[in-house]
Design an enzyme around this catalytic site. Sequence first.
Site, PDB file in Angstrom:
ATOM      1  N   GLU A 155      -3.545  -2.152  -0.194  1.00  0.00           N
ATOM      2  CA  GLU A 155      -2.863  -0.826  -0.242  1.00  0.00           C
ATOM      3  C   GLU A 155      -3.854   0.454  -0.862  1.00  0.00           C
ATOM      4  O   GLU A 155      -3.714   1.653  -0.546  1.00  0.00           O
ATOM      5  CB  GLU A 155      -1.813  -0.979  -1.229  1.00  0.00           C
ATOM      6  CG  GLU A 155      -0.429  -1.726  -0.330  1.00  0.00           C
ATOM      7  CD  GLU A 155      -0.646  -2.843  -0.553  1.00  0.00           C
ATOM      8  OE1 GLU A 155      -1.520  -3.600  -1.372  1.00  0.00           O
ATOM      9  OE2 GLU A 155       0.272  -3.794  -0.048  1.00  0.00           O
ATOM     10  N   HIS A 174      11.633 -11.909  -1.642  1.00  0.00           N
ATOM     11  CA  HIS A 174      10.963 -11.127  -0.412  1.00  0.00           C
ATOM     12  C   HIS A 174      11.064 -12.400   0.682  1.00  0.00           C
ATOM     13  O   HIS A 174      11.053 -13.503   0.401  1.00  0.00           O
ATOM     14  CB  HIS A 174       9.459 -10.815  -0.844  1.00  0.00           C
ATOM     15  CG  HIS A 174       8.900 -10.034   0.282  1.00  0.00           C
ATOM     16  ND1 HIS A 174       8.541 -10.412   1.296  1.00  0.00           N
ATOM     17  CD2 HIS A 174       8.640  -8.446  -0.029  1.00  0.00           C
ATOM     18  CE1 HIS A 174       7.811  -9.246   2.048  1.00  0.00           C
ATOM     19  NE2 HIS A 174       7.935  -8.327   1.434  1.00  0.00           N
ATOM     20  N   HIS A 187       5.623 -10.054  -4.942  1.00  0.00           N
ATOM     21  CA  HIS A 187       5.378 -10.175  -3.254  1.00  0.00           C
ATOM     22  C   HIS A 187       3.886  -9.745  -3.047  1.00  0.00           C
ATOM     23  O   HIS A 187       3.371  -9.927  -1.932  1.00  0.00           O
ATOM     24  CB  HIS A 187       6.328  -9.380  -2.460  1.00  0.00           C
ATOM     25  CG  HIS A 187       5.997  -7.913  -2.366  1.00  0.00           C
ATOM     26  ND1 HIS A 187       5.136  -7.369  -1.899  1.00  0.00           N
ATOM     27  CD2 HIS A 187       6.765  -7.006  -3.344  1.00  0.00           C
ATOM     28  CE1 HIS A 187       5.206  -5.862  -2.217  1.00  0.00           C
ATOM     29  NE2 HIS A 187       6.065  -5.717  -3.261  1.00  0.00           N
ATOM     30  N   ARG A 244       0.262  -9.164  -1.974  1.00  0.00           N
ATOM     31  CA  ARG A 244      -0.794 -10.269  -1.274  1.00  0.00           C
ATOM     32  C   ARG A 244      -1.851 -10.632  -2.324  1.00  0.00           C
ATOM     33  O   ARG A 244      -1.892 -11.854  -2.142  1.00  0.00           O
ATOM     34  CB  ARG A 244      -1.553  -9.403  -0.212  1.00  0.00           C
ATOM     35  CG  ARG A 244      -0.954  -9.581   1.149  1.00  0.00           C
ATOM     36  CD  ARG A 244      -1.646  -8.931   2.079  1.00  0.00           C
ATOM     37  NE  ARG A 244      -1.341  -9.252   3.605  1.00  0.00           N
ATOM     38  CZ  ARG A 244      -0.242  -8.797   4.128  1.00  0.00           C
ATOM     39  NH1 ARG A 244       0.550  -8.086   3.628  1.00  0.00           N
ATOM     40  NH2 ARG A 244      -0.313  -9.334   5.538  1.00  0.00           N
ATOM     41  N   GLU A 297       4.074  10.863  -0.990  1.00  0.00           N
ATOM     42  CA  GLU A 297       3.691  10.069  -2.358  1.00  0.00           C
ATOM     43  C   GLU A 297       1.985   9.755  -2.212  1.00  0.00           C
ATOM     44  O   GLU A 297       1.516   8.717  -2.306  1.00  0.00           O
ATOM     45  CB  GLU A 297       4.345   8.318  -2.286  1.00  0.00           C
ATOM     46  CG  GLU A 297       4.093   7.706  -3.429  1.00  0.00           C
ATOM     47  CD  GLU A 297       4.721   6.325  -3.542  1.00  0.00           C
ATOM     48  OE1 GLU A 297       4.048   5.431  -3.193  1.00  0.00           O
ATOM     49  OE2 GLU A 297       5.914   6.248  -3.857  1.00  0.00           O
ATOM     50  N   ASP A 332       1.413   3.673   1.147  1.00  0.00           N
ATOM     51  CA  ASP A 332       0.138   2.628   1.056  1.00  0.00           C
ATOM     52  C   ASP A 332       0.383   1.557   2.111  1.00  0.00           C
ATOM     53  O   ASP A 332      -0.579   0.605   2.063  1.00  0.00           O
ATOM     54  CB  ASP A 332      -0.307   2.326  -0.198  1.00  0.00           C
ATOM     55  CG  ASP A 332       0.686   1.795  -0.931  1.00  0.00           C
ATOM     56  OD1 ASP A 332       1.701   1.301  -0.393  1.00  0.00           O
ATOM     57  OD2 ASP A 332       0.644   1.907  -2.245  1.00  0.00           O
TER      58      ASP A 332
HETATM   59  C1  UD1 Z   1       4.360  -4.943   2.840  1.00  0.00           C
HETATM   60  C2  UD1 Z   1       3.203  -3.828   2.435  1.00  0.00           C
HETATM   61  C3  UD1 Z   1       3.263  -3.643   0.928  1.00  0.00           C
HETATM   62  C4  UD1 Z   1       4.427  -3.305   0.489  1.00  0.00           C
HETATM   63  C5  UD1 Z   1       5.533  -4.436   1.079  1.00  0.00           C
HETATM   64  C6  UD1 Z   1       6.948  -4.167   0.536  1.00  0.00           C
HETATM   65  C7  UD1 Z   1       1.096  -3.908   3.843  1.00  0.00           C
HETATM   66  C8  UD1 Z   1      -0.291  -4.477   4.201  1.00  0.00           C
HETATM   67  N1  UD1 Z   1       1.811  -4.252   2.747  1.00  0.00           N
HETATM   68  O1  UD1 Z   1       3.785  -6.111   2.361  1.00  0.00           O
HETATM   69  O2  UD1 Z   1       2.293  -2.652   0.852  1.00  0.00           O
HETATM   70  O3  UD1 Z   1       4.260  -3.190  -0.770  1.00  0.00           O
HETATM   71  O4  UD1 Z   1       5.685  -4.345   2.500  1.00  0.00           O
HETATM   72  O5  UD1 Z   1       7.540  -5.304   0.453  1.00  0.00           O
HETATM   73  O6  UD1 Z   1       1.541  -2.962   4.670  1.00  0.00           O
HETATM   74  N2  UD1 Z   1       9.046 -10.615   6.689  1.00  0.00           N
HETATM   75  C9  UD1 Z   1       9.991 -11.071   7.376  1.00  0.00           C
HETATM   76  N3  UD1 Z   1      11.187 -10.210   7.289  1.00  0.00           N
HETATM   77  C10 UD1 Z   1      10.912  -8.840   6.712  1.00  0.00           C
HETATM   78  C11 UD1 Z   1       9.898  -8.736   6.057  1.00  0.00           C
HETATM   79  C12 UD1 Z   1       8.860  -9.545   5.939  1.00  0.00           C
HETATM   80  O7  UD1 Z   1      10.321 -12.159   7.687  1.00  0.00           O
HETATM   81  O8  UD1 Z   1      12.061  -8.103   6.954  1.00  0.00           O
HETATM   82  C13 UD1 Z   1       7.958 -11.609   6.358  1.00  0.00           C
HETATM   83  C14 UD1 Z   1       7.025 -11.865   7.642  1.00  0.00           C
HETATM   84  O9  UD1 Z   1       6.847 -13.174   8.006  1.00  0.00           O
HETATM   85  C15 UD1 Z   1       5.760 -11.166   7.443  1.00  0.00           C
HETATM   86  C16 UD1 Z   1       5.740 -11.315   5.772  1.00  0.00           C
HETATM   87  O10 UD1 Z   1       6.948 -11.358   5.271  1.00  0.00           O
HETATM   88  O11 UD1 Z   1       4.668 -11.759   8.021  1.00  0.00           O
HETATM   89  C17 UD1 Z   1       4.960 -10.298   5.129  1.00  0.00           C
HETATM   90  O12 UD1 Z   1       5.237  -9.100   5.509  1.00  0.00           O
HETATM   91  P1  UD1 Z   1       4.146  -7.801   5.537  1.00  0.00           P
HETATM   92  O13 UD1 Z   1       4.807  -6.727   6.065  1.00  0.00           O
HETATM   93  O14 UD1 Z   1       3.057  -8.466   6.394  1.00  0.00           O
HETATM   94  O15 UD1 Z   1       3.583  -7.836   4.039  1.00  0.00           O
HETATM   95  P2  UD1 Z   1       4.284  -7.560   2.803  1.00  0.00           P
HETATM   96  O16 UD1 Z   1       3.570  -8.655   1.971  1.00  0.00           O
HETATM   97  O17 UD1 Z   1       5.718  -7.441   2.921  1.00  0.00           O
HETATM   98  N1  UDP Z   2      14.684  -3.567  -3.340  1.00  0.00           N
HETATM   99  C1  UDP Z   2      15.827  -3.959  -2.609  1.00  0.00           C
HETATM  100  N2  UDP Z   2      16.166  -5.075  -2.497  1.00  0.00           N
HETATM  101  C2  UDP Z   2      15.624  -6.300  -3.074  1.00  0.00           C
HETATM  102  C3  UDP Z   2      14.438  -5.884  -3.769  1.00  0.00           C
HETATM  103  C4  UDP Z   2      14.011  -4.658  -4.022  1.00  0.00           C
HETATM  104  O1  UDP Z   2      16.410  -2.977  -2.153  1.00  0.00           O
HETATM  105  O2  UDP Z   2      16.069  -7.428  -2.903  1.00  0.00           O
HETATM  106  C5  UDP Z   2      13.975  -2.288  -3.221  1.00  0.00           C
HETATM  107  C6  UDP Z   2      13.625  -1.688  -4.751  1.00  0.00           C
HETATM  108  O3  UDP Z   2      14.904  -0.928  -5.434  1.00  0.00           O
HETATM  109  C7  UDP Z   2      12.832  -1.016  -4.396  1.00  0.00           C
HETATM  110  C8  UDP Z   2      12.040  -1.116  -3.404  1.00  0.00           C
HETATM  111  O4  UDP Z   2      13.001  -2.224  -2.551  1.00  0.00           O
HETATM  112  O5  UDP Z   2      12.941   0.461  -3.910  1.00  0.00           O
HETATM  113  C9  UDP Z   2      10.705  -2.143  -3.627  1.00  0.00           C
HETATM  114  O6  UDP Z   2      10.247  -2.841  -2.585  1.00  0.00           O
HETATM  115  P1  UDP Z   2       9.046  -3.814  -2.652  1.00  0.00           P
HETATM  116  O7  UDP Z   2       8.927  -4.385  -4.113  1.00  0.00           O
HETATM  117  O8  UDP Z   2       9.139  -4.665  -1.471  1.00  0.00           O
HETATM  118  O9  UDP Z   2       7.858  -3.041  -2.258  1.00  0.00           O
HETATM  119  P2  UDP Z   2       6.699  -2.025  -3.183  1.00  0.00           P
HETATM  120  O10 UDP Z   2       7.519  -0.953  -3.928  1.00  0.00           O
HETATM  121  O11 UDP Z   2       6.189  -2.996  -4.140  1.00  0.00           O
HETATM  122  O12 UDP Z   2       6.025  -1.176  -2.252  1.00  0.00           O
END
Ligand code: UD1
Ligand code: UDP
Length: 384
Positions: A134, A245, A212, A214, A120, A98
């Site tokens: 999502e 995160h 994490h 939103r 999924e 999602d």
């Molecule tokens: C995204 C997904 C969410 C998922 C989550 C898993 C969308 C809209 N959201 O949310 O469904 O549950 O990923 O974690 O697709 N950032 C870094 N480095 C990284 C990753 C993130 O710096 O490796 C920072 C960036 O500043 C970025 C912010 O985190 O702007 C948020 O990342 P983003 O992918 O926009 O949304 P998530 O909240 O991670």
């Molecule tokens: N995870 C990881 N390292 C971390 C935290 C989570 O590898 O420090 C893994 C966790 O086991 C799971 C996935 O990341 O498989 C979950 O990711 P996240 O919570 O970012 O996203 P969501 O599942 O909510 O979309």
Amino acid sequence: MKKIKVMTVFGTRPEAIKMAPLVKALEATEWCETQVAVTGQHREMLDQVLEVFAIKPAYDLAIMKAGQTIEEITTRILSKFGAVLEEAQPDLVLVHGDTTTAFAAGLSAFYRQIPVGHVEAGLRTWDLAQPFPEEANRQLIDVFAQLYFAPTQQSRDNLLKEGKEAAGIFVTGNTAIDAMGYTVAARPQLTAAAWAPGRKVAGAPKILVTMHRRENLGEPMAQVFRALRQVLAEQPEARVVFPMHKNPAVRKLAQEILGDLDQVELIEPLDVVAFQNLMAECQLVLTDSGGLQEEAPGLGVPVLVLRETTERPEGVQAGTVRLVGTEETAVYQAVTAMLTDEAAYHKMAHAANPYGDGTASQRIVAAIAYHFGLVSTRPADFTF
Ligand code: UD1
Ligand code: UDP
């Protein structure tokens, strides 16, 4: 024989973890040419997973920008992914879950009339605000997908309710459980039994926290962190580990409210092997993550979910997951109960695996082979 080109595309940490076993399973077939494309929606957190699973994508859109908006993620993928599809000419594009990566990459494939398979598929809260965005992403993907890999019977039922054709839906289990076959060495049955709440035991109770979403950024998250502060003040032996995160909004708040406590470890995201083995050792998980709600039940670790609703009711029904929301008092009471009420704790601390038997990827591969007419037998559905 001409090989069938199957492209998997993903961009965030959880998609990568759940697509990795599928990439491996596709690569193991003789009939498939496996193509891997990543959007780079996450950079560091995606690369951690690629390294663990030794996956080298053929295409990397590298779209991440600090503080990216949902529109930016969407438009950057839409503007770049068409050229990848043009060059790679896949017969099927697989997206996962999602995220905005899954939605935008799937839409791009749809615009080019390339069939989309949704891994999924069928998870629903029926509330477009939770989780945001999502719930909309997954419903939209299911409008243009042709193949649906539903992890559970309930997710299949959701798709049927929306009028999707039964012929295109395969119940496979969740590939998250397949991934744990690569990562977790600990024996789940021992995890919960090793801890007796309210008594002195070797090793103080350890709580694993991740947050994490939103819709939880800001005040809901602050309430949760304040509740944890209060619990820890009353439970001096308890410890919290919080792999934060990379989102700066999460990190700033966690530092502000929990940063001065000796009982709290605020750490960098762990690679998936380290993280899941840490989870297996913990007594309690406190999270708003989707994936953790699937993984922890398999490890016998109770999960308190920091959300009002969940698209994953199976863990709640199995008794290992409880929805507590983000309100400060509710979180404080729920965590305290887990640390002090042995009976309540042990009621939740049992291993259950409603999400899969570790062979979801094999079922998806078999379903794809069936779809393309390579085998005549439809794969049997996963049942729990
Ligand atoms: C995204 C997904 C969410 C998922 C989550 C898993 C969308 C809209 N959201 O949310 O469904 O549950 O990923 O974690 O697709 N950032 C870094 N480095 C990284 C990753 C993130 O710096 O490796 C920072 C960036 O500043 C970025 C912010 O985190 O702007 C948020 O990342 P983003 O992918 O926009 O949304 P998530 O909240 O991670
Ligand atoms: N995870 C990881 N390292 C971390 C935290 C989570 O590898 O420090 C893994 C966790 O086991 C799971 C996935 O990341 O498989 C979950 O990711 P996240 O919570 O970012 O996203 P969501 O599942 O909510 O979309």
